[in-house]
Write a protein that holds these residues in place. Structure first.
Motif, PDB file in Angstrom:
ATOM      1  N   LEU A 153       8.845 -33.360  12.949  1.00 12.86           N
ATOM      2  CA  LEU A 153       9.277 -32.441  11.890  1.00 12.86           C
ATOM      3  C   LEU A 153      10.779 -32.486  11.693  1.00 12.86           C
ATOM      4  N   VAL A 154      11.523 -32.599  12.768  1.00 11.47           N
ATOM      5  CA  VAL A 154      12.973 -32.717  12.661  1.00 11.47           C
ATOM      6  C   VAL A 154      13.341 -33.967  11.862  1.00 11.47           C
ATOM      7  N   ALA A 155      12.673 -35.080  12.165  1.00  5.31           N
ATOM      8  CA  ALA A 155      12.957 -36.336  11.470  1.00  5.31           C
ATOM      9  C   ALA A 155      12.601 -36.226   9.994  1.00  5.31           C
ATOM     10  N   LEU A 156      11.480 -35.571   9.667  1.00  8.41           N
ATOM     11  CA  LEU A 156      11.062 -35.420   8.286  1.00  8.41           C
ATOM     12  C   LEU A 156      12.101 -34.630   7.485  1.00  8.41           C
ATOM     13  N   ILE A 157      12.641 -33.589   8.084  1.00  5.65           N
ATOM     14  CA  ILE A 157      13.630 -32.749   7.403  1.00  5.65           C
ATOM     15  C   ILE A 157      14.961 -33.497   7.270  1.00  5.65           C
ATOM     16  N   GLU A 158      15.394 -34.156   8.345  1.00  2.00           N
ATOM     17  CA  GLU A 158      16.694 -34.825   8.323  1.00  2.00           C
ATOM     18  C   GLU A 158      16.702 -36.054   7.429  1.00  2.00           C
ATOM     19  N   ASN A 159      15.547 -36.708   7.333  1.00  2.00           N
ATOM     20  CA  ASN A 159      15.490 -37.943   6.540  1.00  2.00           C
ATOM     21  C   ASN A 159      15.287 -37.666   5.068  1.00  2.00           C
ATOM     22  N   VAL A 171       6.897 -27.939   5.902  1.00  2.00           N
ATOM     23  CA  VAL A 171       7.602 -28.755   4.919  1.00  2.00           C
ATOM     24  C   VAL A 171       6.599 -29.087   3.830  1.00  2.00           C
ATOM     25  N   VAL A 172       6.862 -28.584   2.617  1.00  2.00           N
ATOM     26  CA  VAL A 172       5.915 -28.720   1.514  1.00  2.00           C
ATOM     27  C   VAL A 172       6.496 -29.631   0.446  1.00  2.00           C
ATOM     28  N   SER A 173       5.628 -30.200  -0.356  1.00  2.00           N
ATOM     29  CA  SER A 173       6.062 -31.122  -1.397  1.00  2.00           C
ATOM     30  C   SER A 173       6.619 -30.365  -2.593  1.00  2.00           C
ATOM     31  N   GLY A 174       7.569 -30.990  -3.270  1.00  2.00           N
ATOM     32  CA  GLY A 174       8.168 -30.371  -4.442  1.00  2.00           C
ATOM     33  C   GLY A 174       9.217 -29.333  -4.063  1.00  2.00           C
ATOM     34  N   VAL A 175       9.888 -28.830  -5.076  1.00  2.00           N
ATOM     35  CA  VAL A 175      10.954 -27.846  -4.877  1.00  2.00           C
ATOM     36  C   VAL A 175      10.466 -26.474  -5.316  1.00  2.00           C
ATOM     37  N   ILE A 176      10.443 -25.525  -4.393  1.00  2.00           N
ATOM     38  CA  ILE A 176      10.074 -24.143  -4.700  1.00  2.00           C
ATOM     39  C   ILE A 176      11.331 -23.402  -5.132  1.00  2.00           C
ATOM     40  N   THR A 177      11.289 -22.795  -6.308  1.00  2.00           N
ATOM     41  CA  THR A 177      12.494 -22.172  -6.864  1.00  2.00           C
ATOM     42  C   THR A 177      12.740 -20.765  -6.326  1.00  2.00           C
ATOM     43  N   ALA A 178      11.672 -20.015  -6.071  1.00  2.00           N
ATOM     44  CA  ALA A 178      11.837 -18.640  -5.589  1.00  2.00           C
ATOM     45  C   ALA A 178      12.243 -18.648  -4.114  1.00  2.00           C
ATOM     46  N   ASP A 179      13.219 -17.833  -3.765  1.00  2.00           N
ATOM     47  CA  ASP A 179      13.660 -17.760  -2.371  1.00  2.00           C
ATOM     48  C   ASP A 179      12.626 -17.094  -1.472  1.00  2.00           C
ATOM     49  N   HIS A 180      11.814 -16.233  -2.060  1.00  2.00           N
ATOM     50  CA  HIS A 180      10.819 -15.478  -1.296  1.00  2.00           C
ATOM     51  C   HIS A 180       9.610 -15.253  -2.183  1.00  2.00           C
ATOM     52  N   GLY A 181       8.407 -15.309  -1.595  1.00  2.00           N
ATOM     53  CA  GLY A 181       7.214 -15.100  -2.406  1.00  2.00           C
ATOM     54  C   GLY A 181       5.979 -14.838  -1.574  1.00  2.00           C
ATOM     55  N   TRP A 182       4.862 -14.595  -2.278  1.00  2.00           N
ATOM     56  CA  TRP A 182       3.587 -14.263  -1.657  1.00  2.00           C
ATOM     57  C   TRP A 182       2.476 -15.078  -2.318  1.00  2.00           C
ATOM     58  N   VAL A 185      12.162 -19.511   1.577  1.00  2.00           N
ATOM     59  CA  VAL A 185      12.720 -20.857   1.521  1.00  2.00           C
ATOM     60  C   VAL A 185      13.875 -20.961   2.505  1.00  2.00           C
ATOM     61  N   VAL A 186      13.818 -21.986   3.365  1.00  2.00           N
ATOM     62  CA  VAL A 186      14.877 -22.253   4.334  1.00  2.00           C
ATOM     63  C   VAL A 186      15.849 -23.296   3.798  1.00  2.00           C
ATOM     64  N   LYS A 187      15.291 -24.346   3.160  1.00  2.00           N
ATOM     65  CA  LYS A 187      16.125 -25.433   2.685  1.00  2.00           C
ATOM     66  C   LYS A 187      15.398 -26.185   1.586  1.00  2.00           C
ATOM     67  N   ARG A 188      16.127 -26.538   0.533  1.00  2.00           N
ATOM     68  CA  ARG A 188      15.572 -27.342  -0.556  1.00  2.00           C
ATOM     69  C   ARG A 188      16.156 -28.739  -0.475  1.00  2.00           C
ATOM     70  N   LEU A 189      15.280 -29.744  -0.533  1.00  2.00           N
ATOM     71  CA  LEU A 189      15.692 -31.140  -0.527  1.00  2.00           C
ATOM     72  C   LEU A 189      15.221 -31.784  -1.828  1.00  2.00           C
ATOM     73  N   ALA A 190      15.469 -33.070  -1.967  1.00  2.00           N
ATOM     74  CA  ALA A 190      15.208 -33.722  -3.246  1.00  2.00           C
ATOM     75  C   ALA A 190      13.755 -33.615  -3.684  1.00  2.00           C
ATOM     76  N   ASP A 191      12.823 -33.848  -2.746  1.00  2.00           N
ATOM     77  CA  ASP A 191      11.405 -33.866  -3.098  1.00  2.00           C
ATOM     78  C   ASP A 191      10.565 -32.948  -2.238  1.00  2.00           C
ATOM     79  N   LYS A 192      11.225 -32.082  -1.502  1.00  2.00           N
ATOM     80  CA  LYS A 192      10.493 -31.231  -0.572  1.00  2.00           C
ATOM     81  C   LYS A 192      11.229 -29.932  -0.343  1.00  2.00           C
ATOM     82  N   THR A 193      10.508 -28.939   0.215  1.00  2.00           N
ATOM     83  CA  THR A 193      11.085 -27.641   0.540  1.00  2.00           C
ATOM     84  C   THR A 193      10.669 -27.255   1.954  1.00  2.00           C
TER      85      THR A 193
END
Length: 294
Positions: free
Chosen positions: A288-294, A169-180, A210-218
């Protein structure tokens, strides 16, 4: 332990040539020769230079491996995901070191595995850890249960044939669905522990989806194509997306997780002893589950 192969080739060859084709290293052959093992052809003891002509059954008997007295024993439990004669796969919790180091108590995962071996009464007590995780990274760690299995994994690691998948779970929103990320990684000049992307570092390649984009995290799924220290943490931090909870690399803190949000969730390799790929999964830990769900 006994390992047996049938020689299907009609081309004359030495026994050691056949054994090498099945992953038996020179160092293992020396242990077999000098420490109580044996090589049999059709149940008759032979030397490694014995000539095969075709149709024989070749058996290698390896000696028992006595545990290292320098590795302490811990009776703390381990979470076994998979085990057979040759491999032990464990789900390591965050906060537990993989192996002993200076000033660490004898409660690392390696210490616990040694205690587990003794409790099970195994003849081989040498702890062969083949993959490692940072202390605060959770997930899959692979142990070989004997020298031969360890050498097989070492060969696959060098050939980049093992598939390790992480969830982060990384900070910010990553726009590309796949990358290197392919920035070389080396030591940071002001720290013995910290790493950084630097022109004189070792080649390092990280792939993500990218699995899921949230407001402030990916939430991302990550595959390592090289094995550098802190590789995932360094590459995402360098790209401006440090992992949540990763204080060393500037990740957001106080988000309900007290360590870097990184979990080794899948391991796949070819197991020559069962002659098929072996895939293991580790469920996500609660933080990690709590971080993603919250």
């Amino acid at each position: 332990m006994k390992f047996t192969w049938h020689n299907d080739s009609s081309t004359p060859m030495k026994v050691k040539t056949l054994l090498a084709a099945h992953g038996v290293t020179r160092s293992l052959l020396k242990k077999v020769k000098f420490h109580g093992g044996a090589i049999l052809v059709d149940e008759v003891p032979v030397l490694a230079i014995h000539m095969l002509t075709g149709g024989e059954t070749v058996t290698m008997v390896t000696p028992d491996e006595v545990g290292n007295d320098h590795l302490g024993v811990s009776t703390l439990p381990i979470n076994v995901l998979y085990e057979d004669r040759d491999y032990l796969i464990v789900n390591k919790p965050a906060g537990v070191a993989s192996v002993p180091a200076h000033a660490l108590p004898d409660t690392t995962l390696a210490n616990r595995v040694k205690g587990y071996y003794q409790a099970q009464g195994y003849d081989n007590e040498v702890v062969h850890i083949t993959t490692r995780l940072d202390r605060d990274t959770s997930g899959i760690v692979l142990f070989a249960k004997h020298h031969f299995a360890h050498s097989i994994i070492d060969h696959q690691l060098k050939a980049h044939a093992m598939r390790k998948m992480y969830l982060a779970v990384v900070s910010g929103v990553i726009t590309a669905d796949h990358g290197w990320f392919d920035g070389p990684i080396g030591r940071a000049p002001d720290s013995f522990i910290k790493r950084m992307v630097t022109p004189d570092g070792k080649p390092s390649l990280t792939e993500y989806w990218v699995v899921k984009r949230l407001a402030d995290k990916t939430v991302v799924r990550v595959r390592l194509h090289s094995g550098r220290t802190h590789q995932i943490r360094v590459h995402f931090a360098h790209a401006g997306h440090p992992l949540f909870g990763d204080e060393l690399y500037g990740g957001p803190l106080h988000a309900g997780i007290e360590r870097q949000a990184l979990h080794c969730m899948q391991l796949q390799f070819f197991d020559p002893f069962i002659e098929q790929p072996l895939t293991t999964f580790a469920p996500l830990p609660e933080d990690l589950v709590a971080l993603i769900e919250n």
